[in-house]
Scaffold this motif. Structure first.
Motif, mmCIF file in Angstrom:
data_model
loop_
_atom_site.group_PDB
_atom_site.id
_atom_site.type_symbol
_atom_site.label_atom_id
_atom_site.label_comp_id
_atom_site.label_asym_id
_atom_site.label_seq_id
_atom_site.Cartn_x
_atom_site.Cartn_y
_atom_site.Cartn_z
ATOM 1 N N THR A 71 -11.137 -17.315 18.282
ATOM 2 C CA THR A 71 -11.068 -18.168 17.174
ATOM 3 C C THR A 71 -11.733 -19.537 17.136
ATOM 4 O OG1 THR A 71 -8.774 -17.166 17.126
ATOM 5 C CG2 THR A 71 -9.010 -19.147 15.759
ATOM 6 N N ARG A 72 -11.844 -20.100 18.104
ATOM 7 C CA ARG A 72 -12.433 -21.316 18.387
ATOM 8 C C ARG A 72 -13.891 -21.153 17.931
ATOM 9 N NH1 ARG A 72 -14.557 -25.842 21.538
ATOM 10 N NH2 ARG A 72 -13.270 -27.497 21.560
ATOM 11 N N VAL A 73 -14.405 -20.185 18.414
ATOM 12 C CA VAL A 73 -16.094 -19.933 18.156
ATOM 13 C C VAL A 73 -16.292 -19.414 16.884
ATOM 14 C CG1 VAL A 73 -18.061 -18.227 18.928
ATOM 15 C CG2 VAL A 73 -16.728 -19.347 20.762
ATOM 16 N N ASN A 74 -15.176 -18.640 16.358
ATOM 17 C CA ASN A 74 -15.467 -18.443 14.896
ATOM 18 C C ASN A 74 -15.254 -19.278 13.960
ATOM 19 O OD1 ASN A 74 -13.351 -17.452 12.450
ATOM 20 N ND2 ASN A 74 -14.980 -15.784 12.587
ATOM 21 N N SER A 75 -14.249 -20.177 14.323
ATOM 22 C CA SER A 75 -14.296 -21.566 13.128
ATOM 23 C C SER A 75 -15.402 -22.422 13.370
ATOM 24 C CB SER A 75 -12.840 -22.303 13.704
ATOM 25 O OG SER A 75 -12.791 -23.307 13.026
ATOM 26 N N ALA A 76 -16.084 -22.718 14.498
ATOM 27 C CA ALA A 76 -16.995 -23.603 14.870
ATOM 28 C C ALA A 76 -18.181 -22.916 14.107
ATOM 29 C CB ALA A 76 -17.353 -23.746 16.240
ATOM 30 N N THR A 133 -5.765 -26.963 17.468
ATOM 31 C CA THR A 133 -5.213 -25.919 16.294
ATOM 32 C C THR A 133 -6.529 -25.686 15.595
ATOM 33 O OG1 THR A 133 -3.271 -27.465 16.442
ATOM 34 C CG2 THR A 133 -3.372 -25.744 14.894
ATOM 35 N N ILE A 134 -6.621 -24.359 15.501
ATOM 36 C CA ILE A 134 -7.547 -23.753 14.845
ATOM 37 C C ILE A 134 -7.368 -22.721 13.922
ATOM 38 C CG2 ILE A 134 -10.032 -22.698 15.029
ATOM 39 C CD1 ILE A 134 -9.585 -23.366 18.088
ATOM 40 N N ALA A 135 -7.923 -22.490 12.691
ATOM 41 C CA ALA A 135 -7.880 -21.337 11.716
ATOM 42 C C ALA A 135 -9.115 -20.255 11.738
ATOM 43 C CB ALA A 135 -7.274 -21.748 10.515
ATOM 44 N N GLN A 171 -11.597 -17.930 10.298
ATOM 45 C CA GLN A 171 -12.384 -17.828 9.016
ATOM 46 C C GLN A 171 -12.504 -16.555 8.447
ATOM 47 O OE1 GLN A 171 -13.150 -21.107 7.354
ATOM 48 N NE2 GLN A 171 -11.651 -21.252 9.322
ATOM 49 N N ASN A 172 -11.986 -15.570 8.918
ATOM 50 C CA ASN A 172 -12.058 -14.165 8.533
ATOM 51 C C ASN A 172 -10.850 -13.795 8.577
ATOM 52 O OD1 ASN A 172 -14.901 -14.466 10.318
ATOM 53 N ND2 ASN A 172 -15.158 -14.217 8.163
ATOM 54 N N GLN A 173 -9.796 -14.087 9.148
ATOM 55 C CA GLN A 173 -8.483 -13.481 9.258
ATOM 56 C C GLN A 173 -7.437 -14.426 8.862
ATOM 57 O OE1 GLN A 173 -7.925 -10.706 12.850
ATOM 58 N NE2 GLN A 173 -10.151 -11.083 13.086
ATOM 59 N N ASP A 174 -6.295 -14.186 8.688
ATOM 60 C CA ASP A 174 -5.233 -15.103 8.334
ATOM 61 C C ASP A 174 -4.540 -15.472 9.710
ATOM 62 O OD1 ASP A 174 -6.002 -14.957 5.712
ATOM 63 O OD2 ASP A 174 -4.232 -13.618 4.996
ATOM 64 N N VAL A 175 -5.384 -15.952 10.656
ATOM 65 C CA VAL A 175 -4.708 -16.182 12.041
ATOM 66 C C VAL A 175 -4.931 -17.761 12.317
ATOM 67 C CG1 VAL A 175 -5.597 -15.745 14.231
ATOM 68 C CG2 VAL A 175 -5.282 -13.822 12.647
ATOM 69 N N VAL A 176 -3.899 -18.218 12.858
ATOM 70 C CA VAL A 176 -3.943 -19.664 13.525
ATOM 71 C C VAL A 176 -3.615 -19.548 14.827
ATOM 72 C CG1 VAL A 176 -1.435 -19.971 13.025
ATOM 73 C CG2 VAL A 176 -3.036 -21.954 13.452
ATOM 74 N N SER A 177 -4.620 -20.239 15.740
ATOM 75 C CA SER A 177 -4.742 -20.399 17.196
ATOM 76 C C SER A 177 -4.371 -21.504 17.773
ATOM 77 C CB SER A 177 -5.819 -19.877 17.691
ATOM 78 O OG SER A 177 -6.054 -18.106 17.332
ATOM 79 N N PHE A 178 -3.814 -21.700 18.507
ATOM 80 C CA PHE A 178 -3.596 -23.144 19.112
ATOM 81 C C PHE A 178 -3.524 -22.905 20.788
ATOM 82 C CE2 PHE A 178 0.679 -21.624 18.620
ATOM 83 C CZ PHE A 178 1.477 -21.971 19.860
ATOM 84 N N LYS A 179 -3.828 -24.335 21.354
ATOM 85 C CA LYS A 179 -3.736 -24.328 22.997
ATOM 86 C C LYS A 179 -2.781 -25.520 23.043
ATOM 87 C CE LYS A 179 -6.377 -24.865 27.127
ATOM 88 N NZ LYS A 179 -8.076 -24.856 27.537
ATOM 89 N N VAL A 180 -1.935 -25.473 23.969
ATOM 90 C CA VAL A 180 -1.410 -26.712 24.309
ATOM 91 C C VAL A 180 -1.166 -26.887 25.932
ATOM 92 C CG1 VAL A 180 0.887 -25.430 24.053
ATOM 93 C CG2 VAL A 180 0.996 -27.756 24.312
ATOM 94 N N THR A 181 -1.319 -28.280 26.232
ATOM 95 C CA THR A 181 -1.443 -28.369 27.536
ATOM 96 C C THR A 181 -0.421 -29.653 27.940
ATOM 97 O OG1 THR A 181 -3.649 -27.573 27.912
ATOM 98 C CG2 THR A 181 -2.801 -29.219 29.620
ATOM 99 N N SER A 182 0.375 -29.286 28.787
ATOM 100 C CA SER A 182 1.492 -30.347 29.070
ATOM 101 C C SER A 182 2.315 -30.117 30.268
ATOM 102 C CB SER A 182 2.320 -30.718 28.008
ATOM 103 O OG SER A 182 3.308 -31.735 28.288
#
Length: 713
Positions: A311-316, A188-190, A192-203
């Motif tokens: 989003t992952r790259v942006n957050s990191a 789960t990631i937010a 950093q420049n937009q009001d966006v939450v991104s997530f990845k689920v594996t199951s």
């Protein structure tokens, strides 16, 4: 002999160079931060984790999303909040703000204050309406809906083998858990420049049609506290769904005064998003691995959302830049066993204040997690929310909220005018638009007034330029003008007084009886002198009334060689009630520098008395850093450490770093900001200080390394 001498000189030079290198080497910031990654292994309702960017925050439970909001509502609630997310209920009875005003005798005239009037009924209802409106919103709840083998929905007790970690360096939450033996992995990631939450689920539960994503929009509670779990209400809100191709959808939510949009974008074109009932949707993926981005906005039209990888790259990248900028404090070389816990609190407080307290307005005391006081910011708390950013070399984060004062100043001028004072009077309990909220306590507080001068002076000290003076001077001077106007001249005693008609930061005194609170007197003195210095820096003549107030402002009240809480309370230390709440008398030297109004011996006597006699179990989270700051300026470093780590409930720092107060306030960000302010003072000191690390004992146990901190006033 010559050879030995040459060898000795060479060896000495190498040793000196090595020592210099060791002393000057940079802190390993990655190692510092990684020492305090947060690990969660149970469904702990006080261990919720948050991601965000200062304008927007998203708080998750142990599943990595917001799957069990009802279960978590009594802990750290699972909130989704943004700085723009405010709404007002309709006002069908046409309440006007003047219905909240009550006149008080002050300075020989009638002065109206907006208070919590109990009767008649119309005025009482008007008060309640203006306290409740506008209110900050919980924008939506995004969680898993997991179906067990028997067809029943999974409950919190069905979540096993929890392994969750918040990677502070990248701002990513990694979550693993099992349901009936089936593994679920989530990131789960937010953005950093937009009001966006991104997530990845594996199951494999996805391909078994047993794992879906649920999105619900709660109704606002209209209560002091809103944790986003009101699913039924008699409110005519409308939510519509529009699908845009195979991998996009738009949910529009229309409320009383706000319409906002939730944009969805996912990676699998076979995914289906459908409405279950009003304000309640299901996203049903098909593949074992699924990722999605969700954007909350007031804009209906959006280009493609950043996908999970982006989003992952942006957050990191942004979090690494944050940790590598500004200041750092490293306690790893300390042998005192308390050092690791202090370092943990410092690191986590930097993370939390970054994601919760760096929007374009002063934050509320519970940030962007859940509402307290209807979600409204308290300006007196902005000192604790904001000062540390400047001291930690991150003034840009403080500057983000400064334009709010420009937006709010017109209403601050009107407030002062309504009460017959000059200048502008900064509101206490307010909102994004600068409105005042009725409060029988807050309306009489004055210690928020000089804060703007504090912020401006901090920014000037960092960049002593005419540009800074020109940028902030108008509001600095209007702030000071009110301060001079509010100080009342007592002709008989030939002095200026504050009050009656004030409530100190220690909110234990009746407004109409109280005058000359010690901390506020010294803050008035410092604030006016600083505003006069701004006039001089600009080559302008300071107003004569400012100078006169400074010269004739009442002395700090003393009894038996200690400073009283307020001159009107001669029983400051014998009345049990007056030894509770904030010991703000210690802010006189701590939050504030040494001024000519303060006697160091009397201040030391006061500190000793407060330390021994105060009811510490009836305090708040920022009281402990305030005490540590006073101890530091009084050269009592052991007391500073003891204050920061005092074993009192309101000084509790949870696994996620939040400062727990009680069941009502399970998080309290002024405590986190106060901790960072205190540690900055304890390390970098203040103007004129000559002691290295003045807030840490010199017993060999506190080899504290730091870089990038700025000294305080």
């Amino acid at each position: 002999m010559k050879t030995i001498t040459q060898f000795s000189l060479k060896t000495t030079f190498i040793l000196l160079m090595t020592t210099t290198f060791v002393l000057a080497q940079k802190i390993d910031r990655r190692a510092l931060v990684d020492r305090h990654q947060v690990a969660v292994t149970t469904m702990d309702t006080l261990a919720s984790l948050s991601i965000g960017n200062g304008q927007f925050a998203f708080t998750v439970d142990a599943t990595g999303l917001q799957s069990f909001p009802g279960y978590y509502q009594g802990g750290i609630a699972l909130g989704t909040q943004a700085s723009w997310g405010w709404d007002s209920f309709k006002n069908p009875k046409d309440y006007t703000f003047d219905l909240t005003n009550k006149e008080y005798d002050q300075y020989g005239r009638k002065v109206p204050y907006s208070v919590q009037i109990k009767s008649p009924e119309r005025q009482k209802n008007a008060v309640n309406w203006f306290r409740e409106n506008p209110h900050r919103l919980q924008l939506g709840n995004l969680g898993f809906e997991i179906i067990k083998e028997n067809g029943q929905l999974a409950r919190p007790e069905d979540i096993d083998a929890i392994d969750q970690r918040l990677d502070l360096w990248s701002g990513i939450i990694y979550s693993e858990f099992k349901v009936e033996g089936s593994l679920v992995q989530v990131e789960t990631i937010a953005h950093q420049n937009q009001d966006v939450v991104s997530f990845k689920v594996t199951s494999d539960l996805i391909t078994k049609d047993r794992l879906q994503i649920r999105f619900r929009i709660p109704y606002p509670s209209g209560q002091w506290k809103d944790t986003g779990v009101r699913w039924q209400a008699d409110l005519n809100y409308k939510t519509t769904l529009k699908k845009n191709g195979k991998n996009k959808a738009l949910v529009t939510h229309q409320m009383d005064s706000l319409t906002y949009y939730v944009h969805f974008q996912w990676d699998d074109p076979n995914t289906n998003l459908s409405k279950k009932q009003d304000h309640d949707y299901r996203i049903i993926p098909e593949n074992t691995s699924f990722s999605m981005s969700v954007d909350f906005s007031t804009n209906e039209t959006k280009k493609d959302l950043p996908n999970f990888k982006q989003t992952r790259v942006n957050s990191a990248e942004n979090w690494e830049a944050f940790w590598e900028s500004g200041a750092a404090v490293d306690f790893s070389k300390c042998s005192d066993p308390r050092a690791f816990e202090l370092e943990r609190r410092v690191v986590l407080s930097q993370y939390l204040t970054k994601i919760q307290c760096t929007s374009n307005e002063p934050p509320q005391e519970t940030g962007l997690t859940y509402n307290s006081w209807y979600g409204k910011p308290h300006l007196e708390m902005h000192w604790w929310h904001g000062v540390h950013f400047s001291l930690w070399g991150r003034s840009a984060l403080l500057k983000k909220s400064m334009p709010w004062y420009e937006k709010a100043k017109h209403k601050a001028f009107k407030l002062a005018e309504r009460q017959g004072f000059s200048g502008l009077r900064w509101q206490k309990m307010t909102d994004p638009f600068g409105n005042e909220s009725p409060s029988s306590v807050g309306s009489f507080l004055i210690w928020q007034q000089p804060h703007y001068i504090t912020f401006a002076e901090l920014l000037y000290q960092e960049n002593p330029s005419k540009d800074i003076l020109d940028q902030y001077k108008d509001k600095v001077f209007a702030t000071a003008e009110f301060m001079a106007s509010f100080a009342h001249y007592n002709k008989e005693l030939d002095r200026y007084e504050l009050g009656p008609g004030v409530i100190p930061a220690q909110e234990r005194f009746k407004a109409i009886e109280t005058y000359n609170p010690t901390y506020e007197l010294n803050y008035w003195h410092w604030g006016l002198k600083t505003a006069i210095a701004w006039k001089n820096r600009l080559g302008e003549t300071p107003p004569a009334n400012w100078i006169k107030v400074v010269e004739k402002l009442s002395d700090l009240p003393v009894l038996a060689d200690v400073y009283l809480a307020t001159e009107s309370a001669q029983d400051s230390y014998t009345n049990a009630e007056f030894k509770t709440d904030h010991p703000s008398v210690l802010g006189t030297l701590g939050m504030l520098p040494l001024t000519e109004k303060v006697d160091l011996q009397i201040m030391r006597n006061t500190f000793d008395l407060v330390w021994e006699k105060w009811s510490w179990e009836q305090t708040w989270g920022w009281d402990f850093p305030m005490t540590a700051m006073a101890a530091t300026r009084l050269h009592l470093p052991e007391k500073a450490i003891e204050a920061l780590l005092m074993d009192v409930q309101t000084n509790t720092y949870l696994k996620n770093g939040h400062n727990y107060q009680d069941e009502r306030l399970t998080l309290y960000l002024p405590g986190n900001g106060g901790l960072l302010t205190a540690v900055a003072l304890m390390c970098a000191g203040w103007e004129g200080n000559t002691v290295e690390n003045p807030g840490f004992p010199k017993d060999g146990g506190w080899e504290v390394q730091w870089e990038g901190l700025r000294e305080m006033f």
